[in-house]
Structure formats: C-alpha cells, structure tokens
Scaffold this motif. Sequence first.
Motif, PDB file in Angstrom:
ATOM      1  N   ALA A  39       4.383 -10.555  -1.409  1.00  0.00           N
ATOM      2  CA  ALA A  39       4.324 -10.360   0.042  1.00  0.00           C
ATOM      3  C   ALA A  39       3.345 -11.349   0.662  1.00  0.00           C
ATOM      4  CB  ALA A  39       3.918  -8.931   0.362  1.00  0.00           C
ATOM      5  N   ARG A  47       2.647  -7.150  -4.285  1.00  0.00           N
ATOM      6  CA  ARG A  47       1.666  -7.524  -3.253  1.00  0.00           C
ATOM      7  C   ARG A  47       1.439  -9.021  -3.237  1.00  0.00           C
ATOM      8  NH1 ARG A  47      -2.164  -2.157  -3.981  1.00  0.00           N
ATOM      9  NH2 ARG A  47      -0.561  -0.787  -3.131  1.00  0.00           N
ATOM     10  N   SER A  48       1.424  -9.625  -4.412  1.00  0.00           N
ATOM     11  CA  SER A  48       1.253 -11.079  -4.449  1.00  0.00           C
ATOM     12  C   SER A  48       2.434 -11.760  -3.772  1.00  0.00           C
ATOM     13  CB  SER A  48       1.143 -11.578  -5.890  1.00  0.00           C
ATOM     14  OG  SER A  48       0.200 -10.833  -6.589  1.00  0.00           O
ATOM     15  N   ARG A  69       1.189  -5.021  -8.428  1.00  0.00           N
ATOM     16  CA  ARG A  69       0.428  -6.263  -8.265  1.00  0.00           C
ATOM     17  C   ARG A  69       1.371  -7.422  -7.922  1.00  0.00           C
ATOM     18  NH1 ARG A  69      -2.060  -7.524 -13.242  1.00  0.00           N
ATOM     19  NH2 ARG A  69      -2.240  -5.287 -13.531  1.00  0.00           N
TER      20      ARG A  69
END
Lengths: 395, 371
Positions: free
Chosen positions: A53, A50-51, A47
């Motif tokens: 990125a 992805r945040s 998580r």
Amino acid sequence: MPTAKPLPVNLSNDQIDEFGREMDAIYEETLASRGEKDRLYILRLIRTQRSMALGGRILIYLGLLFLPAFSHALASWGSALIVMTLGVVLLGIAKILENMEIAHNVLHAQWDWMKDPEIQSNTWEWDNMSPSDRWMHSHNVVHHTWTNVVGKDLDVGYGIMRVTPMQEWEPKFLMQPIWFVLLMLLFEEGVALHEQVIIDVVEGKKDSKELRPIMKHIGRKVWGQVRKDYIMWPLAAALMALPAAMFVSVSPISIFLLVAVANGVANIIRNVWAFIIIFCGHFPEGVYSFTPDQVEGESKGQWYLRQLLGSANIQGGPLFHVLSGNLSHQIEHHLFPDLCSNRYPELSPRIQALAARYGLPYNTASIWRQFGTTWRNNLRLALPGGKMPPKVATV
Amino acid sequence: MYTNNKNNENSWLNRLTTITDMFAFPLKTSHYVELVNPLWTTHKMQAQVVEVWDETKDSRTITLKAGANWRKHRAGQHVRVGISVDGRQYTRTYTISSPPERDDGCFTITVKVIDGGRISRHIVRNLKVGDYIPVGLPQGDFYLPDASPIQPLFITAGSGITPAMSMLRSLIAQQRLPDSVHIHFAPNEFDVIFARELRQMSIQQKYYHLHEVHTRDFGEDKQTKAYFNLDQLQRFCPDWKERDCYACGPASLLSSLEKVWGEAGLSNKLHIERFLAEFAEVPSDAVGGKVRFAKSGIEVEADSETNLLRIAEDAGMNPPHGCRMGICHTCNTKLKSGCVRDLRTGELLNEVGAIVQTCVCATAGDCELDL
Ligand code: FES
C-alpha cells in the motif's frame, strides 16, 4: 428434527447426520493443527500488504515527477502514466489483499485464537467504507446464518437483483443488468449501505428515525475513507507541487486531481475484483437457493449440506487464491467460516471427496465459467421465469 | 493490551500524528512506522531481544531493548511480556532484573523454567537475539522507598532473587548501599541465579552480607537441608526485627515469613512480592451459577472456582487480560448484576458497578458482567 420441506437431495436424515459428523471431524482436526506456521503466514501477509500500500502511494507520487512540465529527459505523459499506473495497480492489489485475505478473514474471527491483540475480530477496522462492526453483522450473522435463504439472506440479490428463480419477478428487475454493472464499480459503497434497516425504511416498514444512528456511524467511516483517498493524499501532493509551480508550469490543482483519480481507480480495481469473486461464490449456474421453511429446525448436517449446495468455488493457482481472499474456496469458507483461510486449499480435496462419496455436487469451475454463467443468470432472471437447479440424484 | 497513550508532554507530536493518521486511516501512522522499525511504533509497545545469557542450567537472562514510550522502572518492578507459543500469544509477568540506572534503553528479565511450564521454557530455550516481543510498562509497588534510608533484609529463593538483584544493583550504582543482609535459598550452589555477581558483591561491598542456603546435597533430587526457620533467621540476622524485610520466592516461603513477622507483631516491616496469587479457600457451600456477558450476549454456566476470565475464554470470547494473577488490572470489568467472589480473599462483590478483576474472581450465584 425433520425439516418441513426437505433439501433437494435423496439422502435420509441418518445419512445427512453422518455427513455432518464427517464434516465436524475434518473441522476439528484442522482446528487442532493450527500453530506457529499459521501465525507467521498472517503476520507476513499483513506486513507485505502494508508495504505494498505504501509502495503504491509512493509510486503514484513518483509518477508526478515524470509529468512533461518537469522537462527532464524522461518526462512525458507516457512515462508519467506508466509509473502512476504501476502505483495504482499496486495500491489496488494492496486494497484487495487487505479487504479479502486479511480483513474479511480476521473479521470472521479466524485469527482470534492467536490472542494477538493486534489481530482480533473485535478490534480490526478495514480499509472499506463499511464499518467493520456493521459488516460483521450483515455478513457474519445474517449472510452466514441464512446462506441463500430467499427472504432472509440479504446477499441474495442485495435487495435490487433477482438471482434465483425462487424470487418472484417484478418489473423493477428489468433494470438489473444496470445494477449489476453499477454494483460492480461501486461495490464498496454498496456494502456500506447493505443494511436491513435501510431496506425497511425505504419500504416504509420502519421509521426513518431508526436509521439515524446507523447512518451516522457509517458516515463517520465513509468520511475517514474519503478524507484519506480523495483529500489528504491528493492535497499533500498538491502542496508539494506548490513551490515547484513557481519554476515550472505544473498546476497544483491538476496534481490534486491526478492523485485523487489514481486513488479512485485503485478503489475501483478493488471493487470490481471483490465483486467478481463474491458473485462467483453464490450466483453461478448450479448453486441452490432455499426457502425459509426448508431451514426450519435444521440439524448441523443439514446446515452443512445447505452451505455446500449454496456455494461455488473458483479454480486457480495459489496466488489467485490469496488474491481472492481464499473465497475461491467459497464452499470451504461457508462450511467453516471461522477456520483460518490459509487452510482452505488443503481442505478442498477432502471436502470434494466427501461430497463425491455422498453423491453431492461440488460446484467448482474456472472463473470464466463461473462469472459467465453468473452474467447469463443475471440477464435471464431480469425477465420472468427461469429454471431451478435439478434435484441432486445421489448415489 | 500493550497500547499506551501517555504522550501529553509531546502535544505537538500528537497534533502531527492526528494529521498523519488521516493518511493511514483506518490504521495509524504507527502501523506503517512499524514496517521501518518495530521499536518506533506507538500503537503498541515492543522490545527487541539483544542478548541472551544463561545464568544456570534452567534460567536465562534476556536483555531487551525497549521501544518508543518505554519509561524507566523502579528497582523491584515487573513487566508484562507477550510470548507466542505454537502461534498463540500468552502474557506473563517478570521482574526486571537490571537496575534503572542502566542508560542504554535496555532492561533485563531473568526467567527460570518452571516444571511443566510451557511459556517459561519457551522463553529460556527458544527466544533468540533479534526477536521482537510485545511488552507492557513497568508496574508494581514492590520497590525501596526513595527517601527514608532503611536497612534492608532481603529474603529470596530461586528466581525470587530478581527484584532484590535489581534493587541491589541500583543501590550500588547510586553508591548508597546501606547495611544489607541477604538470605538466599537455592537447591545447590550451581543453581544460584546471579551466583558470581552475588559472591563478588559480598567480597567487594563491605555493607553487603550474603548468606546462601543450599537445600539439597549436590546430585540429590530431594531437599535434604533445612529451609527457612526462625533459628536460622536469628543466626544470620540477629537484628532482623529492626530491619525492613523484602522477600520474594515461592508461596510456602512467603507464608512462613508472614507467620514469623506476624507473630513478632512486625507485619508492617515485611514487604512481599508474590508471583502467584494465593487463593483463599472457597467455602464448601459456595455455588456457581449463570454468567452473562452483557456486551457479547453470551450466557454460560460456571462453577464457584473457575475464574471468570477462563469462563469467558472457554465461551469463545477474548476479553482483555494481562498477568492473569490479579496484579495488572487489564482484565477489569464492571459487575452489572449478581454476585462474584474474589478468589484471593474470599470476599464477595455484589454492588452494581463494582470493578471485577475477572482473572481472580469466580461467580457466586448468577452474575452479569459488562463484557
Ligand atoms: S489479568 Fe492482570 S489483573 Fe487480571
């Protein structure tokens, strides 16, 4: 079964067997203790990654609003570049995390035990030009089975470099400092082309027909990556700049280029970092290489021994270990490639103590020392000759 | 396992996501949408726990808010849920106990702790409001026919009441409850799941006739009173032969029902929902053999009783699976050669290309599977 040519240690076969049994015990104990804590670790990490990125990409876009063309109080090249750089670094780190602590380890099947259909080695596709399944072959199968066996392990020199005096010198190795730098910058592309077949075809041992399906497969993945970083994200930014261009003097083309370059730099940050960590894992001073006849009929204990002698750790803090995908614990990783990486730090002191009891080296040092000696070896081995690591004098 | 690709009606949305997916490659847009709200993802289906309610001392109703792509169930259908215990994810199937008429996008499952059951215990004791769990789409063909009005007889025991409950609630919500008889077995009156609602229904609904059978005296551990038998059936439901019977409960109850209805020549009026596949006897001369998993290149020895899913998992593979009891077909694979036995029926499969449900088949001699 005794090996044809013994490993460079003064241990009897019985002692090596006992050493292997102790390793097995540590492995099994850790396997059995996996649980909810580990699951939360990988879920949170994914998580976060992805945040980051997404955050990085948004910052790069935000940076565009500070371009001098927008002529508001804060607009200037300076502030635009600062915001964009922040975005690039964030994106670069996100890519590092994805490739190293997440994908590398997922693809080693370290998380298959959770049976979470989202986090499985056979379905994960990573943010890298190399398709996951090809990489799993060249890395998990070839490299991890034949760790540091000259002529078998493709990672020994990657086909272009001489990283151990056991490789015979050829004039082409004079070029290797250049390859070293190029590979560092283009590591991702290098990994994608890291295939035995390609080498075989280049050397004329195989027909180029055999290459086609593999190149097609790799090509599809490369296209997906290129399209994302160098077409879609820049294009979307340019399209957004299009209406603005009617009022202020921003050129959508330069917006496109700025974003494409920003993404490229993020990729290079990841490449350089991955290269440094990975090269420090097998090529600094004091790492052993092996001949194919040394591994013939190898026992489990001898296999462990080879992994220990053939790998090197890098010292650092917890954050450094996460960013290096815990490949700073290359020794533990090579001993137990399918054990969740977040457990390597706690294993490290145990392995070190075990090695010490058997009088075996445990190669660990700062990143400066490891990378420094890697460079030194690279320069030295570009020329003929070179010094083998000494035989291990055991207690 | 929980992915679902039914999206054809939204083809413009499909086209849009094909483009946005290019920004997310090799992931999907949905992976980033998940960061914002896990219920909006489309690459897998999740549900959020919005309420927990204790029905009895060992059973709990969990209200779940379903995410994108959920479709309404039919009363009586079940759903797969994924539960993580000690970091490992397990899949189990539970009947949906709420009626489809509920229109807040939520549904409920009612779970009873099975003795020694780790997963059911975890659901009942540890699942809390706010948790997200993976879910599948509603499945199963145990539901009342839409068209033909029938007079149902429900026979349920323990947590087998859940599909009947969903049906009853649905019929009442539609105001078309026909004359229904319901025989429910539970150890004692405090163990009856949905007790209050059932008893209230039997007062308020003039067509609903409830017969509770408590098989133990209060405080007793052992069953003291009669379980299902023909006399009792005659007494509670003299016209049982005219009715369509919908039954769910433990295997022992279901097999005695099958016997009674079979002897009356009425097997087609008996509709049964099983939650554990009942296995045929493995003949004593059955042999195990070598199982080859073609795609993985793994070959292992297997006996004639262990299901192939287990064999594969023990060999370190992680083949697709869902219910593990032969109902969801997630585990289907192809037989490449050799012979396998369906453990439920004892039937042998040996045609190349036959579909093998690995969770309920074992090898019969050597076999090769497309896994
Ligand atoms: S796992 Fe559901 S049918 Fe096999």
